[in-house]
Design a protein around this motif. Structure first.
Motif, PDB file in Angstrom:
ATOM      1  N   LEU A 156       0.625  -1.522  -0.452  1.00 52.56           N
ATOM      2  CA  LEU A 156       0.120  -0.082  -0.212  1.00 52.56           C
ATOM      3  C   LEU A 156       1.429   0.365   0.072  1.00 52.56           C
ATOM      4  O   LEU A 156       1.748   1.709   1.013  1.00 52.56           O
ATOM      5  CB  LEU A 156      -0.844  -0.082   1.365  1.00 52.56           C
ATOM      6  N   GLU A 157       1.010   2.428  -0.903  1.00 55.79           N
ATOM      7  CA  GLU A 157       1.416   3.928  -1.240  1.00 55.79           C
ATOM      8  C   GLU A 157       0.248   4.244  -0.654  1.00 55.79           C
ATOM      9  O   GLU A 157      -0.569   4.185  -2.006  1.00 55.79           O
ATOM     10  CB  GLU A 157       2.089   3.738  -2.285  1.00 55.79           C
ATOM     11  N   VAL A 158       0.551   5.471  -0.315  1.00 53.05           N
ATOM     12  CA  VAL A 158      -0.953   6.319  -0.079  1.00 53.05           C
ATOM     13  C   VAL A 158       0.367   8.306  -1.071  1.00 53.05           C
ATOM     14  O   VAL A 158       1.246   8.005   0.218  1.00 53.05           O
ATOM     15  CB  VAL A 158      -1.318   6.334   1.304  1.00 53.05           C
ATOM     16  N   VAL A 159      -0.592   8.819  -1.728  1.00 50.77           N
ATOM     17  CA  VAL A 159       0.029  10.131  -2.090  1.00 50.77           C
ATOM     18  C   VAL A 159      -1.055  10.791  -2.211  1.00 50.77           C
ATOM     19  O   VAL A 159      -2.290  10.761  -1.715  1.00 50.77           O
ATOM     20  CB  VAL A 159       0.622   9.909  -3.906  1.00 50.77           C
ATOM     21  N   PHE A 160      -0.373  12.252  -1.025  1.00 56.57           N
ATOM     22  CA  PHE A 160      -1.101  13.276  -0.961  1.00 56.57           C
ATOM     23  C   PHE A 160      -1.280  14.643  -1.361  1.00 56.57           C
ATOM     24  O   PHE A 160       0.357  15.124  -1.647  1.00 56.57           O
ATOM     25  CB  PHE A 160      -1.391  13.803   0.650  1.00 56.57           C
ATOM     26  N   ASP A 161      -1.789  14.887  -2.055  1.00 51.63           N
ATOM     27  CA  ASP A 161      -1.832  16.009  -3.220  1.00 51.63           C
ATOM     28  C   ASP A 161      -2.862  16.661  -2.122  1.00 51.63           C
ATOM     29  O   ASP A 161      -3.623  17.239  -3.000  1.00 51.63           O
ATOM     30  CB  ASP A 161      -1.742  15.885  -4.425  1.00 51.63           C
ATOM     31  N   VAL A 162      -2.492  18.170  -1.000  1.00 44.10           N
ATOM     32  CA  VAL A 162      -2.823  18.658  -0.573  1.00 44.10           C
ATOM     33  C   VAL A 162      -3.294  19.947  -0.923  1.00 44.10           C
ATOM     34  O   VAL A 162      -1.577  20.537  -0.985  1.00 44.10           O
ATOM     35  CB  VAL A 162      -3.027  18.272   0.742  1.00 44.10           C
ATOM     36  N   ASP A 163      -3.417  20.947  -1.534  1.00 46.43           N
ATOM     37  CA  ASP A 163      -3.482  22.301  -1.210  1.00 46.43           C
ATOM     38  C   ASP A 163      -3.649  22.817   0.272  1.00 46.43           C
ATOM     39  O   ASP A 163      -4.913  22.208   1.020  1.00 46.43           O
ATOM     40  CB  ASP A 163      -4.831  23.603  -2.454  1.00 46.43           C
ATOM     41  N   PRO A 164      -3.023  24.181   0.454  1.00 44.89           N
ATOM     42  CA  PRO A 164      -3.763  24.383   2.256  1.00 44.89           C
ATOM     43  C   PRO A 164      -5.055  25.459   1.961  1.00 44.89           C
ATOM     44  O   PRO A 164      -4.835  26.291   2.004  1.00 44.89           O
ATOM     45  CB  PRO A 164      -2.147  25.746   2.546  1.00 44.89           C
ATOM     46  N   ILE A 212      -4.724  11.234  -2.469  1.00 46.92           N
ATOM     47  CA  ILE A 212      -5.943  11.860  -2.285  1.00 46.92           C
ATOM     48  C   ILE A 212      -5.586  13.118  -2.411  1.00 46.92           C
ATOM     49  O   ILE A 212      -4.438  13.446  -2.057  1.00 46.92           O
ATOM     50  CB  ILE A 212      -5.621  11.850  -0.461  1.00 46.92           C
ATOM     51  N   SER A 213      -6.394  13.505  -3.579  1.00 43.04           N
ATOM     52  CA  SER A 213      -6.036  15.140  -3.920  1.00 43.04           C
ATOM     53  C   SER A 213      -6.937  15.806  -2.955  1.00 43.04           C
ATOM     54  O   SER A 213      -8.591  15.794  -2.987  1.00 43.04           O
ATOM     55  CB  SER A 213      -6.239  15.208  -5.083  1.00 43.04           C
ATOM     56  N   VAL A 214      -6.580  17.250  -2.540  1.00 41.17           N
ATOM     57  CA  VAL A 214      -7.700  18.348  -2.774  1.00 41.17           C
ATOM     58  C   VAL A 214      -7.312  19.837  -2.580  1.00 41.17           C
ATOM     59  O   VAL A 214      -6.357  19.777  -2.406  1.00 41.17           O
ATOM     60  CB  VAL A 214      -7.884  18.623  -0.822  1.00 41.17           C
ATOM     61  N   LYS A 215      -7.938  20.001  -3.731  1.00 44.08           N
ATOM     62  CA  LYS A 215      -7.605  21.068  -4.621  1.00 44.08           C
ATOM     63  C   LYS A 215      -8.189  22.395  -4.783  1.00 44.08           C
ATOM     64  O   LYS A 215      -9.835  22.420  -4.952  1.00 44.08           O
ATOM     65  CB  LYS A 215      -7.034  20.354  -6.218  1.00 44.08           C
ATOM     66  N   GLN A 216      -7.110  23.338  -4.670  1.00 42.67           N
ATOM     67  CA  GLN A 216      -8.450  24.543  -4.194  1.00 42.67           C
ATOM     68  C   GLN A 216      -8.951  24.615  -5.885  1.00 42.67           C
ATOM     69  O   GLN A 216      -8.287  24.787  -7.111  1.00 42.67           O
ATOM     70  CB  GLN A 216      -7.277  26.481  -3.825  1.00 42.67           C
ATOM     71  N   GLN A 217     -10.310  25.630  -5.886  1.00 42.63           N
ATOM     72  CA  GLN A 217     -10.945  25.348  -7.217  1.00 42.63           C
ATOM     73  C   GLN A 217     -11.660  26.799  -7.504  1.00 42.63           C
ATOM     74  O   GLN A 217     -11.786  27.540  -6.487  1.00 42.63           O
ATOM     75  CB  GLN A 217     -11.839  24.478  -7.279  1.00 42.63           C
ATOM     76  N   PRO A 218     -11.792  27.330  -8.676  1.00 39.86           N
ATOM     77  CA  PRO A 218     -12.665  28.922  -9.008  1.00 39.86           C
ATOM     78  C   PRO A 218     -14.108  28.958  -8.630  1.00 39.86           C
ATOM     79  O   PRO A 218     -14.476  28.001  -7.668  1.00 39.86           O
ATOM     80  CB  PRO A 218     -12.651  28.789 -10.414  1.00 39.86           C
ATOM     81  N   MET A 219     -14.234  30.154  -7.548  1.00 44.32           N
ATOM     82  CA  MET A 219     -15.806  29.814  -6.787  1.00 44.32           C
ATOM     83  C   MET A 219     -15.789  29.234  -5.464  1.00 44.32           C
ATOM     84  O   MET A 219     -16.911  28.924  -5.318  1.00 44.32           O
ATOM     85  CB  MET A 219     -16.982  29.196  -7.696  1.00 44.32           C
ATOM     86  N   SER A 220     -14.199  30.148  -5.282  1.00 42.44           N
ATOM     87  CA  SER A 220     -14.526  29.029  -3.720  1.00 42.44           C
ATOM     88  C   SER A 220     -14.936  27.778  -3.100  1.00 42.44           C
ATOM     89  O   SER A 220     -14.745  27.035  -2.126  1.00 42.44           O
ATOM     90  CB  SER A 220     -15.214  29.487  -2.407  1.00 42.44           C
ATOM     91  N   GLN A 221     -14.612  27.159  -4.603  1.00 40.15           N
ATOM     92  CA  GLN A 221     -14.696  25.184  -4.470  1.00 40.15           C
ATOM     93  C   GLN A 221     -13.439  24.657  -3.659  1.00 40.15           C
ATOM     94  O   GLN A 221     -12.351  24.829  -4.044  1.00 40.15           O
ATOM     95  CB  GLN A 221     -15.068  25.232  -5.848  1.00 40.15           C
ATOM     96  N   VAL A 222     -13.616  23.434  -3.638  1.00 39.98           N
ATOM     97  CA  VAL A 222     -12.901  22.512  -3.113  1.00 39.98           C
ATOM     98  C   VAL A 222     -13.414  21.138  -4.207  1.00 39.98           C
ATOM     99  O   VAL A 222     -13.993  20.535  -4.030  1.00 39.98           O
ATOM    100  CB  VAL A 222     -12.168  22.318  -2.082  1.00 39.98           C
ATOM    101  N   PHE A 223     -11.951  20.817  -4.828  1.00 37.31           N
ATOM    102  CA  PHE A 223     -12.161  19.489  -5.615  1.00 37.31           C
ATOM    103  C   PHE A 223     -11.045  18.391  -4.191  1.00 37.31           C
ATOM    104  O   PHE A 223     -10.352  18.811  -4.033  1.00 37.31           O
ATOM    105  CB  PHE A 223     -11.278  19.544  -7.080  1.00 37.31           C
TER     106      PHE A 223
END
Length: 555
Positions: free
Chosen positions: A435-443, A476-487
């Motif tokens: 098991l390998e886990v990659v975090f791609d997280v915006d602040p 696991i991705s948490v990315k800032q999107q336009p219109m104050s949304q988070v993907f």
């Protein structure tokens, strides 16, 4: 004619019953049980299974009923059962070997070539069922495959033989018994599958009993005194129906409850020679023919702290032969839990688990097997990697506290991500390099309800990575999107989700195995207007959704 066909049908069932009886006896042995429940078998284990089913297939040729040069036998039944239950090495190999054997012993026979063709084909069909079909449907598909193979055999007999009259006579005599006899495949498959199911049920009961005892005893480990340990012994005695239970350190009996209790009221007794052996060797000791006081069965399990044996748990019975496999396995799991409880009793997070009400709430939110496996992993690492064990204890404590304390309140998304990190750390300790886990997280720092991400990661591990034969990666991705949304996205490289499962998630019609995903989908739908976006990818599965800031203190 019908009487002859009925007699041949009985002969098929009789030979299938012989195979069934042989497998039944084998399933009572530990060696065969261990081979059956394994998902990946060694070459030696696969070879043993292959030899067994080749023997069934070849032997049936010699014990079959001769009809005009053909043989009414259970060769196809053996091939299909072996292939469906144990995969291509058994299915295809047994089909080729038994088919060639059948052809060679009667090269010019009227059914030799058709039997060779359908034997090989049966192995291929069984392999396809093993690889592609749901395990719960093995019996049903196996019967269908057996009937298809026999029908094909009859068809080939009619097509290949130049002597049409002989071929017609053979088919009219043997077709019905051979086709109907395929029902035996379902019975054989169910018998062998029951071994795996029985192991799972026993393991579940053992885990449940160990967790129940842990739940009740945990508060008493807060104080390492005689009264607390007496209460622990009383609980274990009640839960295991023992006649007496004792806890010792390396030299003395610290607590004793049950028959002969009056001998331990005033002072501790020195541990016995048998207990000293368990302490010195660090091994469990079992005696089913004991003759001490009124006891005739005894189980001694070492208790560990930081890689050292610090004492033992002893369970006594007056009747002989009471220490069976299920009790021994449960007691081993319980000793791991008790050892861990004693070692981390000073850690605030695991003290939180002492309350029954809190622990019950935790059980409603977390799969008990996860907690049991996590504590076992910690117990193992305590001996070999104490630094990592301490970190995992902190991860587990944080994980449990999060589930107990957060409830329905809104939290910063970074807290949810930390909860996922704690969970992933525990699972990586169990699965290692698989098991390998990659975090791609915006602040980002929006507020979201708790437990929106962790169930998706758990689902990716349990239903994506674990069933796969090769190591996998979860991103696991948490990315800032336009219109104050988070993907937010959880993607794995596992086996891939069934499209039917996706439909049932959207309909909220899944069973308990995927209840976490259904729950997240429904909550996301209510909160953000659109539920989860679930996609089966070329490799693995991707689950995602868009989140935004929610006004209010509760979700």
């Amino acid at each position: 004619m019908y009487l002859d066909q009925f007699t041949m049908l009985l002969a098929v069932f009789e030979r299938a019953a012989l195979m069934l009886m042989t497998l039944f006896l084998l399933t009572r042995t530990n060696l065969f049980q261990q081979i059956v429940i394994k998902h990946q078998r060694s070459f030696r284990e696969t070879s043993l299974i292959l030899l067994l089913f080749v023997f069934f297939a070849v032997f049936s040729t010699y014990t079959g009923v001769d009809v005009y040069g053909s043989v009414v036998n259970v060769r196809i039944i053996a091939i299909i059962c072996g292939g469906i239950l144990f995969g291509p090495w058994v299915g295809i190999s047994s089909g080729v070997i038994s088919g060639i054997h059948r052809y060679c012993i009667d090269i010019d026979g009227p059914t030799s070539l058709p039997c060779l063709i359908t034997s090989i084909l049966a192995g291929l069909i069984a392999t396809w069922i093993h690889l592609r079909c749901d395990k719960k449907n093995y019996a049903k598909y196996g019967i269908g495959a057996g009937m298809f193979s026999e029908i094909l055999t009859m068809t080939l007999i009619l097509l290949i033989n130049k002597n049409t009259e002989l071929a017609t006579s053979i088919v009219s005599q043997i077709s019905l018994p051979m086709i109907l006899g395929s029902v035996s495949i379902g019975l054989i498959i169910i018998l062998v599958q029951d071994v795996d199911d029985e192991k799972d049920k026993i393991a579940a009961l053992q885990a449940k009993q160990a967790l129940n005892i842990a739940n009740k005893t945990l508060p008493y480990f807060r104080n390492n005194d005689r009264d607390s340990l007496v209460n622990v012994c009383s609980i274990i005695r009640d839960e295991t129906d023992a006649d007496a239970v004792a806890i010792t350190d390396r030299r003395d009996v610290k607590a004793y409850v049950g028959m002969g209790e009056e001998n331990f009221v005033d002072a501790h007794r020195k541990i016995s020679y048998m207990t000293q052996q368990a302490v010195n060797l660090g091994q469990q000791i079992i005696s089913n023919n004991l003759n001490v006081y009124r006891f005739h069965s005894l189980l001694i399990i070492p208790l560990w702290d930081n890689g050292q044996v610090t004492g033992t748990l002893k369970i006594f019975y007056c009747q002989p032969n009471r220490i069976r496999h299920t009790l021994r396995e449960m007691a081993i799991g319980l000793s791991h839990l008790i050892s861990t409880q004693m070692e981390v009793s000073k850690i605030e997070q695991l003290k939180t688990m002492a309350s029954k009400a809190e622990f019950s709430a935790l059980q409603n939110k977390i799969n008990p097997h996860f907690l049991f496996n996590a504590l076992n992993a910690i117990s193992t690492l305590v001996r070999i990697k104490p630094v990592q064990a301490r970190q995992l204890i902190a991860n587990l404590a944080n994980f449990l506290r999060f589930n107990l304390e957060k409830g329905n309140e809104l939290i910063d998304i970074q807290e949810e991500i930390q909860q996922v990190r704690d969970y992933v750390s525990i699972e990586q300790a169990r699965f290692g390099n698989k098991l390998e886990v990659v975090f791609d997280v915006d602040p980002v720092h929006i507020k979201i309800p708790s437990l929106l991400m962790q169930p998706l990661v758990e689902n990716a591990i349990q239903h994506g990575i674990v069933p796969a034969r090769t190591p996998g990666t979860i991103t696991i991705s948490v990315k800032q999107q336009p219109m104050s949304q988070v993907f937010i996205s959880v993607r794995d490289t596992g086996v891939g989700i069934d499209p039917d499962v996706i439909e049932r998630v959207y309909k909220g019609a899944l069973g308990s195995k995927h209840i976490g995903m259904v729950n997240v989908h429904q909550r996301v739908s209510l909160l953000y207007g659109a539920g989860l976006n679930i996609q089966r990818c070329e490799v693995g599965t991707a689950v995602s959704f868009y989140a935004h800031e929610i006004k209010g203190d509760e979700c």
